[in-house]
Scaffold this active site. Structure first.
Site, PDB file in Angstrom:
ATOM      1  CB  CYS A  35     -10.037  33.422  43.263  1.00 24.05           C
ATOM      2  SG  CYS A  35      -8.312  33.385  43.793  1.00 24.05           S
ATOM      3  CB  ILE A  67      -1.360  33.101  40.591  1.00 24.88           C
ATOM      4  CG1 ILE A  67      -2.584  32.464  39.912  1.00 24.88           C
ATOM      5  CG2 ILE A  67      -0.400  33.685  39.569  1.00 24.88           C
ATOM      6  CD1 ILE A  67      -2.283  31.446  38.869  1.00 24.88           C
TER       7      ILE A  67
END
Length: 656
Positions: free
Chosen positions: A2, A68
């Site tokens: 991120c 993810i």
């Protein structure tokens, strides 16, 4: 993986900054294109009716998510404990399942998601700062505790994930990449000392950056901040090498192999496709061989050039056939390098003059077309003794054992010997302490050269400013292990991991590095020198090679890797010469560097009088950085997030 951006207000007026934060967040879109989350964290409400408007705010958390794990949930910013804590997190915690189970069993912890980020904030609630020592993974995060009105942030053990910070009278800003902070800052001058270090090392060493006023939290460091106070940065992890004699070498080899196998296993935890980079050497081949045990259909990716001696594609394809996996190659030419370098430099934030950035950029781009996560082999050389230069103390051992008066005499002899005479370098190196001799793998401009190159050279700024504190932490170690320790704190986190993070995230691709695992380090840290660099041999990382017998194809076990080499020395004499000459002739960086001196190096290189390719490349990368970030004369060609052109991200509030 991120992009994170957070602001903590000194005055409780964070809400006044929310539009600026939302705008700056968009330059991190590549780090997390799947979701955007922005939350204003309030301190209190006006007395009176329930639901009254928020009148003060301590913080704004902004987040770009690359999904993810727990793709459908685990939205960020994430609150915990009835809103007491707010977290924004970048990274992966590979033992998150075990941590969640322990927290639920021992403390009755409840979870609203299935992801790893919530394990971090829950661990902080129950264990405090000690949660850091329980995490197995790569991470950079920040938590706001609304009861204590305190910000707490940290980076992982070895600095895999980045975190920048900027203190202002208004408050504290933190971000995954420096460019987000530059969007929120006034014009910041170039830091002269950092430029000097860059010209020596080919990267800017932590914790500095090339902009005054913006710093990095170092690897294994944590940060605390409260309104009205100063940033406190503290080391929470220091890698300790403790070489010990070995009675049973095979047991050591077995332990290395099984620990690495377990690391690869947990690094493959994901709810999205996982692939791997594959080069010519043992490191990436070992990762692929072990990953194949858990996913026989794993895709691999490699890159090469159509220049003799510079392509790994053939070797990688041969390794892939041995392992029974598919590898997808990418081929590059000089025009690719010239066209893409400004964009690469923009993603880097600070210049890194490592030519392998370019092939890495293209192999990551290709991988991102097929997978969301890739495994890579970074860290093996620093952990297991893989660099050839680590053999130098062994070759100098005889000279180093001589009494000091004899060493001083031999050093005096070396000074009067003409440059280039055989034995001069040996005497110089052999009579110089490791602390004064070794400062990492990359050695660009010497101090005398910097006096000619830099317009305003401060001779008091030297590489020992960077390395002396590091050597002071490992005085008890042998010279080889000291070199490993220095590289862990300089070369690895300043070059290797910066390019791995920024270049992969440029394509919204997550790179995972199973060698850089705390359990793997525990094993590697105990190896004696003879099991890393055996005497009477030119081998490196001997123990790792023996551990991988039967895992890695026999032709690869003892092969020296190329490491995505780049033919810059060839192309700067030919196809890239005019491009380089034009940059040096027109760059505004001439106010800081004598680009005529650099032009002279380029001409000597073109004529074949010397190989100045790395020095010229170092200056070229800085010139492009200057054009992108300082005088704005170079457009890096970054596309805006299309959705951001239509509407601002939604901004909510979290009121206690």
């Amino acid at each position: 993986m991120c992009g994170i951006l957070a602001f903590f207000s000194t005055r409780g007026d964070a809400g006044a900054h929310r539009d600026a934060i939302a705008g700056a967040l968009e330059c991190l879109h590549h780090r997390g294109p799947d979701e955007t989350g922005i939350e204003m964290v309030s301190a209190r409400r006006e007395p009176g009716a329930e639901g009254a408007a928020v009148v003060s705010a301590d913080a704004i958390f902004a987040h770009k998510r690359l999904s993810i794990i727990d793709v459908a949930s685990s939205h960020e910013p994430l609150s915990y404990a009835d809103g007491r804590y707010v977290l924004t997190f970048n990274g992966e915690i590979y033992n998150y399942l075990e941590l969640r189970e322990e927290l639920a069993r021992e403390h009755g912890a409840a979870f609203a998601t299935l992801g790893d980020a919530e394990a971090v904030v829950a661990g902080y609630h129950y264990w405090g700062e000690q949660v850091l020592t329980r995490l197995r993974g790569m991470f950079a995060f920040v938590i706001w505790d609304r009861e204590k009105r305190q910000a707490f942030g940290a980076r992982d053990y070895f600095g895999i994930k980045p975190m920048y910070y900027m203190e202002t009278p208004a408050g504290l800003y933190l971000a995954s990449e420096k460019k987000a902070l530059l969007e929120l800052a006034d014009t910041l001058p170039v830091d002269a000392a950092s430029l000097s270090h860059y010209l020596t090392l080919q990267y800017v060493p932590e914790p500095r950056t090339l902009h005054e006023g913006i710093q990095r939290i170092g690897s294994g460091e944590l940060l605390r901040w409260t309104p009205g106070g100063k940033v406190e940065v503290e080391r929470w992890f220091r890698p300790v090498f403790r070489p010990a004699p070995v009675d049973d070498e095979q047991k050591v080899f077995d332990r290395i192999r099984e620990t690495l196998r377990d690391s690869v296993r947990v690094h493959m935890r994901a709810d999205v496709p996982v692939g791997a980079f594959l080069s010519s050497g043992i490191d990436s081949t070992a990762i692929v061989a072990l990953a194949r045990e858990f996913n026989p259909n794993i895709l691999t990716f490699t890159v090469g050039f159509d220049v003799d001696g510079y392509s790994e594609v053939g070797v990688a394809q041969d390794s892939a056939r041995h392992l029974g996996v598919t590898t997808i190659p990418t081929m590059l030419g000089p025009q690719d390098m010239m066209d893409t370098l400004p964009k690469i430099v923009w993603h880097l934030d600070d210049p890194v003059a490592d030519p392998s950035l370019v092939p890495l950029y293209f192999v990551a781009k290709k991988a991102a077309e097929h997978v969301t996560v890739v495994l890579s082999g970074e860290g093996s050389d620093e952990f297991f003794g893989g660099y050839t230069i680590y053999r130098e103390p062994l070759s100098l051992h005889t000279l180093q054992r001589l009494p000091d008066p004899m060493q001083r005499g031999l050093r005096a002899v070396s000074r009067v010997m003409p440059r280039g005479v055989k034995g001069k370098s040996f005497l110089e190196r052999g009579t110089t302490r490791i602390e004064d001799r070794y400062y990492g793998n990359a050695r660009m401009f010497a101090e005398a050269e910097k006096r000619e190159l830099m317009r305003r050279n401060d001779g008091s700024v030297r590489y020992t400013d960077v390395t002396a504190p590091i050597y002071a932490e490992c005085v008890e170690l042998d010279d080889v292990t000291k070199m490993q320790y220095v590289d862990l704190h300089t070369w690895l986190r300043g070059d290797i991991l910066v390019k791995a993070d920024r270049i992969s995230m440029a394509h919204s691709l997550e790179v995972r590095v199973p060698f850089l695992d705390k359990e793997v380090f525990e094993v590697a840290s105990t190896l004696p020198v003879e099991l890393k660099l055996p005497p009477r041999s030119n081998a490196t990382k001997y123990a790792l090679r023996r551990a991988l017998d039967g895992v890695v194809p026999p032709p690869i076990v003892n092969r020296r890797k190329l490491g995505f080499p780049t033919p810059t020395r060839v192309w700067l004499r030919g196809e890239m010469y005019e491009w380089a000459r034009n940059i040096l002739a027109t760059s505004g960086a001439g106010e800081l560097l004598d680009l005529g001196y650099a032009q002279k190096l380029l001409e000597e290189h073109r004529r074949g009088e010397a190989d100045h390719s790395r020095k010229v490349w170092t200056v070229l990368v800085f010139c492009i950085w200057y054009g992108v970030f300082v005088d704005r004369s170079i457009d890096p060609g970054i596309e805006r997030n299309p959705s951001a052109l239509l509407a601002k991200p939604a901004i909510g509030s979290m009121a206690r």
